[in-house]
Design a protein around this motif. Structure first.
Motif, PDB file in Angstrom:
ATOM      1  N   SER A   1       0.657  -1.305  -0.089  1.00  0.00           N
ATOM      2  CA  SER A   1       0.042   0.063   0.034  1.00  0.00           C
ATOM      3  C   SER A   1       0.983   1.112  -0.142  1.00  0.00           C
ATOM      4  O   SER A   1       0.518   2.236  -0.496  1.00  0.00           O
ATOM      5  N   ASN A   2       1.923   1.121   0.585  1.00  0.00           N
ATOM      6  CA  ASN A   2       3.013   2.317   0.400  1.00  0.00           C
ATOM      7  C   ASN A   2       3.545   2.714  -0.880  1.00  0.00           C
ATOM      8  O   ASN A   2       3.481   3.623  -1.106  1.00  0.00           O
ATOM      9  N   VAL A   3       3.657   1.742  -1.644  1.00  0.00           N
ATOM     10  CA  VAL A   3       4.174   1.804  -3.044  1.00  0.00           C
ATOM     11  C   VAL A   3       2.791   2.510  -3.569  1.00  0.00           C
ATOM     12  O   VAL A   3       3.397   3.583  -4.576  1.00  0.00           O
ATOM     13  N   GLY A   4       1.874   1.957  -3.588  1.00  0.00           N
ATOM     14  CA  GLY A   4       0.836   2.720  -4.353  1.00  0.00           C
ATOM     15  C   GLY A   4       0.558   4.173  -3.951  1.00  0.00           C
ATOM     16  O   GLY A   4       0.386   5.053  -4.746  1.00  0.00           O
ATOM     17  N   ARG A   5       0.561   4.401  -2.698  1.00  0.00           N
ATOM     18  CA  ARG A   5       0.368   5.877  -2.220  1.00  0.00           C
ATOM     19  C   ARG A   5       1.634   6.776  -2.906  1.00  0.00           C
ATOM     20  O   ARG A   5       1.337   7.810  -3.292  1.00  0.00           O
ATOM     21  N   LEU A   6       2.470   5.971  -2.765  1.00  0.00           N
ATOM     22  CA  LEU A   6       4.039   6.945  -3.128  1.00  0.00           C
ATOM     23  C   LEU A   6       3.680   7.002  -4.612  1.00  0.00           C
ATOM     24  O   LEU A   6       4.176   8.207  -5.260  1.00  0.00           O
ATOM     25  N   TYR A   7       3.312   6.227  -5.488  1.00  0.00           N
ATOM     26  CA  TYR A   7       3.065   6.204  -6.913  1.00  0.00           C
ATOM     27  C   TYR A   7       2.199   7.347  -7.182  1.00  0.00           C
ATOM     28  O   TYR A   7       2.495   8.297  -7.938  1.00  0.00           O
ATOM     29  N   GLN A   8       1.380   7.306  -6.347  1.00  0.00           N
ATOM     30  CA  GLN A   8       0.178   8.580  -6.595  1.00  0.00           C
ATOM     31  C   GLN A   8       0.935   9.930  -6.135  1.00  0.00           C
ATOM     32  O   GLN A   8       0.413  10.818  -6.880  1.00  0.00           O
ATOM     33  N   LYS A   9       1.553  10.076  -5.229  1.00  0.00           N
ATOM     34  CA  LYS A   9       2.264  11.161  -4.820  1.00  0.00           C
ATOM     35  C   LYS A   9       3.196  11.677  -5.841  1.00  0.00           C
ATOM     36  O   LYS A   9       3.059  12.789  -6.392  1.00  0.00           O
ATOM     37  N   ILE A  10       3.941  10.814  -6.409  1.00  0.00           N
ATOM     38  CA  ILE A  10       5.050  11.324  -7.421  1.00  0.00           C
ATOM     39  C   ILE A  10       4.105  11.329  -8.713  1.00  0.00           C
ATOM     40  O   ILE A  10       4.658  12.414  -9.573  1.00  0.00           O
ATOM     41  N   GLU A  11       3.194  10.695  -9.171  1.00  0.00           N
ATOM     42  CA  GLU A  11       2.515  11.006 -10.447  1.00  0.00           C
ATOM     43  C   GLU A  11       1.660  12.483 -10.087  1.00  0.00           C
ATOM     44  O   GLU A  11       1.579  13.173 -11.155  1.00  0.00           O
ATOM     45  N   SER A  12       1.271  12.926  -9.047  1.00  0.00           N
ATOM     46  CA  SER A  12       0.483  14.235  -8.891  1.00  0.00           C
ATOM     47  C   SER A  12       1.556  15.371  -8.843  1.00  0.00           C
ATOM     48  O   SER A  12       1.076  16.498  -8.858  1.00  0.00           O
ATOM     49  N   ASP A  13       2.975  15.211  -8.815  1.00  0.00           N
ATOM     50  CA  ASP A  13       3.909  16.241  -8.575  1.00  0.00           C
ATOM     51  C   ASP A  13       4.779  16.299  -9.934  1.00  0.00           C
ATOM     52  O   ASP A  13       5.612  15.446 -10.065  1.00  0.00           O
ATOM     53  N   PRO A  14       4.595  17.266 -10.870  1.00  0.00           N
ATOM     54  CA  PRO A  14       5.419  17.322 -11.965  1.00  0.00           C
ATOM     55  C   PRO A  14       6.813  17.483 -11.753  1.00  0.00           C
ATOM     56  O   PRO A  14       7.433  16.766 -12.352  1.00  0.00           O
ATOM     57  N   SER A  15       7.352  17.916 -10.714  1.00  0.00           N
ATOM     58  CA  SER A  15       8.635  18.070 -10.500  1.00  0.00           C
ATOM     59  C   SER A  15       9.377  16.912 -10.115  1.00  0.00           C
ATOM     60  O   SER A  15      10.372  16.457 -10.504  1.00  0.00           O
ATOM     61  N   TYR A  16       8.655  15.969  -9.497  1.00  0.00           N
ATOM     62  CA  TYR A  16       9.078  14.735  -9.410  1.00  0.00           C
ATOM     63  C   TYR A  16       9.123  13.598 -10.373  1.00  0.00           C
ATOM     64  O   TYR A  16      10.153  13.015 -10.687  1.00  0.00           O
ATOM     65  N   THR A  17       8.026  13.829 -11.446  1.00  0.00           N
ATOM     66  CA  THR A  17       8.134  13.080 -12.664  1.00  0.00           C
ATOM     67  C   THR A  17       9.152  13.398 -13.726  1.00  0.00           C
ATOM     68  O   THR A  17       9.642  12.594 -14.217  1.00  0.00           O
ATOM     69  N   LYS A  18       9.358  14.658 -13.642  1.00  0.00           N
ATOM     70  CA  LYS A  18      10.372  15.061 -14.395  1.00  0.00           C
ATOM     71  C   LYS A  18      11.817  14.671 -14.267  1.00  0.00           C
ATOM     72  O   LYS A  18      12.637  14.307 -14.725  1.00  0.00           O
ATOM     73  N   MET A  19      11.975  14.876 -12.822  1.00  0.00           N
ATOM     74  CA  MET A  19      13.304  14.534 -12.425  1.00  0.00           C
ATOM     75  C   MET A  19      13.379  13.090 -12.311  1.00  0.00           C
ATOM     76  O   MET A  19      14.563  12.700 -12.958  1.00  0.00           O
ATOM     77  N   LEU A  20      12.458  12.058 -12.095  1.00  0.00           N
ATOM     78  CA  LEU A  20      12.737  11.025 -12.256  1.00  0.00           C
ATOM     79  C   LEU A  20      12.805  10.125 -13.830  1.00  0.00           C
ATOM     80  O   LEU A  20      13.247   9.360 -14.009  1.00  0.00           O
ATOM     81  N   PHE A  21      12.234  10.948 -14.518  1.00  0.00           N
ATOM     82  CA  PHE A  21      12.162  10.703 -16.042  1.00  0.00           C
ATOM     83  C   PHE A  21      13.595  10.900 -16.445  1.00  0.00           C
ATOM     84  O   PHE A  21      14.286  10.002 -17.314  1.00  0.00           O
ATOM     85  N   ARG A  22      14.158  11.990 -16.335  1.00  0.00           N
ATOM     86  CA  ARG A  22      15.452  12.350 -16.468  1.00  0.00           C
ATOM     87  C   ARG A  22      16.417  11.393 -16.018  1.00  0.00           C
ATOM     88  O   ARG A  22      17.481  10.962 -16.622  1.00  0.00           O
ATOM     89  N   GLN A  23      16.061  11.005 -14.793  1.00  0.00           N
ATOM     90  CA  GLN A  23      17.398   9.919 -14.061  1.00  0.00           C
ATOM     91  C   GLN A  23      17.170   8.721 -14.673  1.00  0.00           C
ATOM     92  O   GLN A  23      18.075   8.057 -15.005  1.00  0.00           O
ATOM     93  N   ALA A  24      15.967   8.144 -15.297  1.00  0.00           N
ATOM     94  CA  ALA A  24      15.718   7.154 -15.880  1.00  0.00           C
ATOM     95  C   ALA A  24      16.482   6.998 -17.166  1.00  0.00           C
ATOM     96  O   ALA A  24      17.058   5.794 -17.429  1.00  0.00           O
ATOM     97  N   LEU A  25      16.533   8.020 -17.683  1.00  0.00           N
ATOM     98  CA  LEU A  25      17.167   7.899 -19.111  1.00  0.00           C
ATOM     99  C   LEU A  25      18.767   7.853 -19.057  1.00  0.00           C
ATOM    100  O   LEU A  25      19.388   7.278 -19.821  1.00  0.00           O
TER     101      LEU A  25
END
Length: 76
Positions: free
Chosen positions: A3-27
């Motif tokens: 349930s923590n993973v689901g909650r964390l995914y929702q938090k990350i998904e709703s914050d553009p700064s996290y999603t952009k940072m993670l996308f760049r990191q993943a590349l």
């Protein structure tokens, strides 16, 4: 803790700064993206393990997430 993973995914998904940072990191470094996800979880008080993140992401039926994973292949 799944349930923590689901909650964390929702938090990350709703914050553009996290999603952009993670996308760049993943590349640049897919394993680093996995570590960053876990660090974000610690920072937000939603701890997760890399294994939990991998398992959760593999269950998603979300085309945007799947595209992100294709670009980050290997790390997640």
């Amino acid at each position: 803790m799944s349930s923590n993973v689901g909650r964390l995914y929702q938090k990350i998904e709703s914050d553009p700064s996290y999603t952009k940072m993670l996308f760049r990191q993943a590349l640049q470094d897919p394993q680093g993206a996995l570590k960053a996800i876990c660090e974000i979880g610690e920072h937000l008080g939603i701890p997760v393990t890399p294994e939990e993140v991998k398992k959760y992401i593999s269950t998603l039926d979300d085309s945007e997430t799947k595209q992100w994973l294709i670009k980050a292949r290997g790390g997640l």
